[in-house]
Design a protein around this motif. Structure first.
Motif, PDB file in Angstrom:
ATOM      1  N   LEU A   1     -52.620  21.816  18.458  1.00 51.13           N
ATOM      2  CA  LEU A   1     -52.520  21.253  19.808  1.00 51.13           C
ATOM      3  C   LEU A   1     -51.150  21.499  20.410  1.00 51.13           C
ATOM      4  O   LEU A   1     -50.124  21.464  19.719  1.00 51.13           O
ATOM      5  CB  LEU A   1     -52.783  19.741  19.759  1.00 51.13           C
ATOM      6  N   TRP A   2     -51.163  21.717  21.722  1.00 52.75           N
ATOM      7  CA  TRP A   2     -49.941  21.783  22.526  1.00 52.75           C
ATOM      8  C   TRP A   2     -50.291  21.178  23.877  1.00 52.75           C
ATOM      9  O   TRP A   2     -51.073  21.738  24.631  1.00 52.75           O
ATOM     10  CB  TRP A   2     -49.474  23.233  22.677  1.00 52.75           C
ATOM     11  N   ILE A   3     -49.735  19.999  24.183  1.00 51.97           N
ATOM     12  CA  ILE A   3     -50.166  19.290  25.384  1.00 51.97           C
ATOM     13  C   ILE A   3     -49.020  18.464  25.970  1.00 51.97           C
ATOM     14  O   ILE A   3     -48.171  17.947  25.233  1.00 51.97           O
ATOM     15  CB  ILE A   3     -51.387  18.387  25.070  1.00 51.97           C
ATOM     16  N   ARG A   4     -49.000  18.375  27.275  1.00 51.77           N
ATOM     17  CA  ARG A   4     -48.020  17.551  27.987  1.00 51.77           C
ATOM     18  C   ARG A   4     -48.646  17.104  29.308  1.00 51.77           C
ATOM     19  O   ARG A   4     -49.197  17.929  30.040  1.00 51.77           O
ATOM     20  CB  ARG A   4     -46.738  18.352  28.249  1.00 51.77           C
ATOM     21  N   LYS A   5     -48.574  15.812  29.577  1.00 43.95           N
ATOM     22  CA  LYS A   5     -49.170  15.240  30.787  1.00 43.95           C
ATOM     23  C   LYS A   5     -50.641  15.633  30.927  1.00 43.95           C
ATOM     24  O   LYS A   5     -51.125  15.904  32.032  1.00 43.95           O
ATOM     25  CB  LYS A   5     -48.385  15.667  32.025  1.00 43.95           C
ATOM     26  N   GLY A   6     -51.340  15.690  29.790  1.00 43.45           N
ATOM     27  CA  GLY A   6     -52.764  15.997  29.795  1.00 43.45           C
ATOM     28  C   GLY A   6     -53.097  17.455  29.961  1.00 43.45           C
ATOM     29  O   GLY A   6     -54.278  17.820  30.020  1.00 43.45           O
ATOM     30  N   GLN A   7     -52.087  18.332  30.025  1.00 39.63           N
ATOM     31  CA  GLN A   7     -52.324  19.760  30.205  1.00 39.63           C
ATOM     32  C   GLN A   7     -51.827  20.535  28.988  1.00 39.63           C
ATOM     33  O   GLN A   7     -50.777  20.216  28.430  1.00 39.63           O
ATOM     34  CB  GLN A   7     -51.614  20.276  31.461  1.00 39.63           C
ATOM     35  N   GLY A   8     -52.593  21.560  28.604  1.00 39.43           N
ATOM     36  CA  GLY A   8     -52.190  22.355  27.470  1.00 39.43           C
ATOM     37  C   GLY A   8     -53.378  22.993  26.790  1.00 39.43           C
ATOM     38  O   GLY A   8     -54.394  23.281  27.442  1.00 39.43           O
ATOM     39  N   MET A   9     -53.281  23.189  25.481  1.00 38.59           N
ATOM     40  CA  MET A   9     -54.315  23.900  24.736  1.00 38.59           C
ATOM     41  C   MET A   9     -54.607  23.213  23.408  1.00 38.59           C
ATOM     42  O   MET A   9     -53.687  22.696  22.761  1.00 38.59           O
ATOM     43  CB  MET A   9     -53.886  25.336  24.433  1.00 38.59           C
ATOM     44  N   ALA A  10     -55.873  23.249  23.043  1.00 39.49           N
ATOM     45  CA  ALA A  10     -56.313  22.801  21.723  1.00 39.49           C
ATOM     46  C   ALA A  10     -56.925  23.993  21.003  1.00 39.49           C
ATOM     47  O   ALA A  10     -57.694  24.757  21.596  1.00 39.49           O
ATOM     48  CB  ALA A  10     -57.339  21.677  21.845  1.00 39.49           C
ATOM     49  N   GLY A  11     -56.588  24.174  19.741  1.00 36.46           N
ATOM     50  CA  GLY A  11     -57.124  25.275  18.958  1.00 36.46           C
ATOM     51  C   GLY A  11     -58.070  24.780  17.884  1.00 36.46           C
ATOM     52  O   GLY A  11     -57.865  23.696  17.314  1.00 36.46           O
ATOM     53  N   ILE A  12     -59.100  25.567  17.610  1.00 41.61           N
ATOM     54  CA  ILE A  12     -60.073  25.227  16.579  1.00 41.61           C
ATOM     55  C   ILE A  12     -60.224  26.428  15.649  1.00 41.61           C
ATOM     56  O   ILE A  12     -60.483  27.551  16.103  1.00 41.61           O
ATOM     57  CB  ILE A  12     -61.434  24.862  17.195  1.00 41.61           C
ATOM     58  N   GLY A  13     -60.081  26.204  14.357  1.00 39.89           N
ATOM     59  CA  GLY A  13     -60.219  27.275  13.374  1.00 39.89           C
ATOM     60  C   GLY A  13     -59.008  28.189  13.334  1.00 39.89           C
ATOM     61  O   GLY A  13     -58.068  28.061  14.120  1.00 39.89           O
ATOM     62  N   GLU A  14     -59.027  29.145  12.394  1.00 40.60           N
ATOM     63  CA  GLU A  14     -57.950  30.126  12.250  1.00 40.60           C
ATOM     64  C   GLU A  14     -58.544  31.526  12.204  1.00 40.60           C
ATOM     65  O   GLU A  14     -59.156  31.908  11.212  1.00 40.60           O
ATOM     66  CB  GLU A  14     -57.129  29.876  10.979  1.00 40.60           C
ATOM     67  N   ALA A  15     -58.361  32.270  13.282  1.00 41.81           N
ATOM     68  CA  ALA A  15     -58.779  33.668  13.275  1.00 41.81           C
ATOM     69  C   ALA A  15     -57.750  34.532  12.553  1.00 41.81           C
ATOM     70  O   ALA A  15     -58.098  35.539  11.930  1.00 41.81           O
ATOM     71  CB  ALA A  15     -58.957  34.164  14.707  1.00 41.81           C
ATOM     72  N   LEU A  16     -56.481  34.134  12.634  1.00 36.83           N
ATOM     73  CA  LEU A  16     -55.399  34.903  12.009  1.00 36.83           C
ATOM     74  C   LEU A  16     -54.262  33.956  11.696  1.00 36.83           C
ATOM     75  O   LEU A  16     -53.902  33.102  12.512  1.00 36.83           O
ATOM     76  CB  LEU A  16     -54.914  36.005  12.957  1.00 36.83           C
ATOM     77  N   ARG A  17     -53.696  34.142  10.510  1.00 38.15           N
ATOM     78  CA  ARG A  17     -52.558  33.323  10.085  1.00 38.15           C
ATOM     79  C   ARG A  17     -51.484  34.248   9.528  1.00 38.15           C
ATOM     80  O   ARG A  17     -51.759  35.047   8.627  1.00 38.15           O
ATOM     81  CB  ARG A  17     -52.998  32.317   9.020  1.00 38.15           C
ATOM     82  N   LEU A  18     -50.275  34.131  10.053  1.00 38.12           N
ATOM     83  CA  LEU A  18     -49.145  34.928   9.594  1.00 38.12           C
ATOM     84  C   LEU A  18     -48.037  33.982   9.143  1.00 38.12           C
ATOM     85  O   LEU A  18     -47.713  33.019   9.842  1.00 38.12           O
ATOM     86  CB  LEU A  18     -48.626  35.824  10.726  1.00 38.12           C
TER      87      LEU A  18
END
Length: 396
Positions: free
Chosen positions: A13-30
């Motif tokens: 998650l990355w969110i501020r004042k209700g705006q941002g992005m939520a991620g589900i699963g891992e397509a790629l991990r480095l």
């Protein structure tokens, strides 16, 4: 709200004042370690972005191919730095929702208007006490005393010393409860969750958006007052405190020096402003300019980290003293946390007001204070207690 869509034990998650992005699963991990972790991440991300086929009709910050990231504070840290591309991203910005799907086999990324996955209810409530870890109160006071002595002897000008609190999650704990409380209680902060690192940071390390670079520097802290009059007096006291103004000056100079080679138009205000949070006042300064060398947000976090606000001045002397006086590995505390897009734009905060949750459910929260020649050990201990409050209350 994006939080109910998250994985209960592995939220992104990355969110501020209700705006941002939520991620589900891992397509790629480095993963990256050591002194070259930033440059290695920059190069790896360039290769990933160059190999991807991106369909992004929205072309807004956070759409298309993105990765969440969290970097270790120290090159000697045992904890790796990580970049994670989610399999699915649900985003919201300026009233627009989007969904991005990532397919690794064909290196395809597609953003469109969403039919999001169903939200799920939070798991059972739980309460956890966070107790002193390796840095007990007496240990911390002694470290501050030694740091002040070193500063007064001219060895350095400022050092940031942290301490830790620890706890343990129940086996069925739903981390979304903690994240929800942080986002609700600290809406003006960046609430984040990346690979077990969760928190709400008030400090923007750097933001890159179509050729513009900006940052918010925080250094200098005082508690909120109990009523309106006392709160005003606290803000005035902070704004006129020689100790806090000195600490802030070091932090702003650190950021300006790091970003200066990348922008010919970099500017900041001469006098910091007081930033009000639910539990604290901070001295704050905004820095902004136009990029002149095409740097990405990953390039810039490599230039900026660690700032004087989380390490000290001079940087190398402060880092050496931190290694000697702090009885623990900071991990990703006070390192960069945020996101980067395929074009290199992104938003990164300093991982403050945060805790790391490991695979076994152990929680380690961190808080620090800037030590200068006028610092008092008991006062600095109290400041760390105030900074622990967001995580202590969210878990408790």
């Amino acid at each position: 709200m994006l939080i109910p869509l998250l994985d209960a034990r592995h939220p992104l998650l990355w969110i501020r004042k209700g705006q941002g992005m939520a991620g589900i699963g891992e397509a790629l991990r480095l993963e990256f370690t050591g002194p070259n972790r930033f440059s290695d991440a920059c190069e790896a991300w360039r290769q990933v972005a160059a190999a991807a086929t991106v369909v992004d009709p929205l072309n807004s910050p956070g759409t298309g191919l993105i990765a969440f990231g969290a970097f270790a504070f120290s090159a000697q840290s045992r904890l790796s730095s990580v970049i994670i591309v989610p399999s699915l991203v649900i985003g919201k910005r300026d009233g627009v929702f989007w969904l991005t799907r990532v397919t690794v086999q064909g290196a395809e990324v597609q953003t469109d208007h969403p039919v999001p996955p169903a939200a799920t209810g939070f798991g059972p409530e739980y309460r956890i006490s966070l107790l002193p870890g390796a840095a007990k109160p007496d240990t911390y006071r002694a470290a501050v005393e030694e740091a002040v002595s070193r500063i007064n002897h001219g060895d350095l000008e400022k050092v940031v010393l942290a301490r830790d609190l620890v706890g343990r999650l129940p086996d069925d704990a739903d981390l979304r409860r903690v994240i929800f409380d942080l986002a609700l209680g600290y809406p003006d902060c960046w609430t984040f969750a990346v690979d077990g690192l969760i928190g709400s940071s008030p400090e923007t390390l750097v933001r890159v958006d179509h050729g513009t670079v900006s940052a918010r520097v925080l250094a200098g802290t005082i508690s909120r007052g109990r009523d309106a009059e006392a709160d005003h007096d606290q803000a005035v006291a902070l704004a006129t405190s020689a100790k806090d103004l000195d600490e802030h000056r070091f932090a702003v100079a650190s950021v300006m020096n790091a970003l200066g080679p990348h922008s010919r138009t970099l500017a900041t205000s001469e006098i910091p402003f007081t930033l009000k949070l639910p539990n604290l006042w901070h001295l704050a300064s905004d820095v902004e300019g136009a990029l002149s060398d095409g740097s990405t947000s990953l390039d810039l976090i490599a230039s900026l980290h660690p700032t004087a606000a989380v390490a000290g001045t001079p940087t190398q002397d402060a880092l050496q003293l931190i290694e000697r006086l702090e009885p623990f590995d900071r991990g990703r505390y006070a390192g960069p946390v945020g996101w980067v897009g395929a074009d290199g734009d992104g938003e990164w905060a300093v991982a403050l007001r945060c805790a790391q949750v490991d695979a076994g459910g152990t929680i380690t929260a961190y808080a620090g204070a800037g030590i200068v020649s006028e610092s008092d050990p008991e006062h600095e201990l109290i400041e760390t207690k105030m900074k622990f409050r967001p995580m202590v209350e969210a878990f408790g």
